[in-house]
Design an enzyme around this catalytic site. Structure first.
Site, PDB file in Angstrom:
ATOM      1  N   GLN A  84      39.227  11.035  27.543  1.00 31.72           N
ATOM      2  CA  GLN A  84      37.849  11.508  27.685  1.00 31.72           C
ATOM      3  C   GLN A  84      37.847  12.905  27.072  1.00 31.72           C
ATOM      4  O   GLN A  84      38.350  13.853  27.672  1.00 31.72           O
ATOM      5  CB  GLN A  84      37.425  11.475  29.151  1.00 31.72           C
ATOM      6  CG  GLN A  84      37.329  10.036  29.634  1.00 31.72           C
ATOM      7  CD  GLN A  84      37.438   9.895  31.126  1.00 31.72           C
ATOM      8  OE1 GLN A  84      38.377  10.377  31.727  1.00 31.72           O
ATOM      9  NE2 GLN A  84      36.475   9.210  31.720  1.00 31.72           N
ATOM     10  N   HIS A  95      41.921  20.041  29.494  1.00 31.41           N
ATOM     11  CA  HIS A  95      43.246  19.917  28.884  1.00 31.41           C
ATOM     12  C   HIS A  95      43.336  18.466  28.411  1.00 31.41           C
ATOM     13  O   HIS A  95      43.173  17.543  29.219  1.00 31.41           O
ATOM     14  CB  HIS A  95      44.298  20.206  29.951  1.00 31.41           C
ATOM     15  CG  HIS A  95      45.705  20.314  29.436  1.00 31.41           C
ATOM     16  ND1 HIS A  95      46.632  21.106  30.061  1.00 31.41           N
ATOM     17  CD2 HIS A  95      46.357  19.733  28.415  1.00 31.41           C
ATOM     18  CE1 HIS A  95      47.799  21.021  29.436  1.00 31.41           C
ATOM     19  NE2 HIS A  95      47.652  20.175  28.432  1.00 31.41           N
ATOM     20  N   HIS A  97      44.260  14.888  27.765  1.00 36.82           N
ATOM     21  CA  HIS A  97      45.183  14.004  28.476  1.00 36.82           C
ATOM     22  C   HIS A  97      44.808  12.558  28.216  1.00 36.82           C
ATOM     23  O   HIS A  97      43.652  12.227  27.990  1.00 36.82           O
ATOM     24  CB  HIS A  97      45.238  14.290  29.976  1.00 36.82           C
ATOM     25  CG  HIS A  97      43.922  14.244  30.692  1.00 36.82           C
ATOM     26  ND1 HIS A  97      42.963  15.223  30.572  1.00 36.82           N
ATOM     27  CD2 HIS A  97      43.422  13.346  31.554  1.00 36.82           C
ATOM     28  CE1 HIS A  97      41.926  14.926  31.338  1.00 36.82           C
ATOM     29  NE2 HIS A  97      42.182  13.773  31.937  1.00 36.82           N
ATOM     30  N   HIS A  99      45.069   8.837  29.892  1.00 35.54           N
ATOM     31  CA  HIS A  99      45.349   7.987  31.051  1.00 35.54           C
ATOM     32  C   HIS A  99      46.062   6.750  30.532  1.00 35.54           C
ATOM     33  O   HIS A  99      45.590   6.112  29.588  1.00 35.54           O
ATOM     34  CB  HIS A  99      44.045   7.532  31.726  1.00 35.54           C
ATOM     35  CG  HIS A  99      43.307   8.616  32.410  1.00 35.54           C
ATOM     36  ND1 HIS A  99      43.447   8.875  33.755  1.00 35.54           N
ATOM     37  CD2 HIS A  99      42.414   9.520  31.939  1.00 35.54           C
ATOM     38  CE1 HIS A  99      42.664   9.882  34.089  1.00 35.54           C
ATOM     39  NE2 HIS A  99      42.030  10.298  33.001  1.00 35.54           N
TER      40      HIS A  99
END
Length: 149
Positions: A84, A95, A97, A99
């Site tokens: 996202q 930050h 990332h 998933h």
């Protein structure tokens, strides 16, 4: 190293299960499925476009490697990998990332319901089944995963 930062949050060393040159694999505070982990760049970068080419390539290769390991370990048959990228896309921690969620047939009634669940997690919506885990619980999972790399 005593840990790292995930945006403004301190991630304890005990939560880290994977390290590459530019990326880290960490266990999730409130996983939506067994094996739901995060892959983050070591350097805090709010958006994907903020990463340099080496960091971007390493982040994706790390997610690919971690995904293969957690899918097998948690007996999945597929993976959902989600980024996202920015607040309007649902990102709540500034930050980058990824998933990584191992998937199995029938794990959600409708396949795309996983995105609703991720969105609820981001908004802090209470779910009786997904209370934040303790440091000890996360350390146990990270120890188990660390042994696979």
């Amino acid at each position: 190293m005593t840990g790292c930062k995930f945006g403004p949050y301190l991630i304890h060393e005990s939560q880290i299960f994977f390290r590459s040159q530019w990326s880290i694999g960490i266990v999730n505070l409130k996983p939506i499925a067994p094996g739901h982990v995060l892959v983050i760049p070591k350097r805090i970068a709010p958006r994907l476009a903020d990463l340099n080419k080496e960091e971007t390539a390493d982040l994706m290769l790390s997610a690919q490697h971690i995904g293969g390991v957690v899918e097998k370990h948690f007996k999945g048959t597929s993976l959902t990998l989600t980024i996202q990228d920015g607040p309007q896309a649902g990102q709540t921690v500034p930050h980058v990332h990824i998933h990584v969620v191992p998937r199995k047939k029938g794990d959600w009634a409708q396949n795309d319901d996983i995105y609703k669940e991720l969105d609820q997690q981001k908004k802090g919506v209470d779910n009786e089944d997904r209370k934040p885990r303790t440091q000890e619980e996360m350390a146990v999972e990270a120890d188990e995963l660390r042994s696979l790399f």
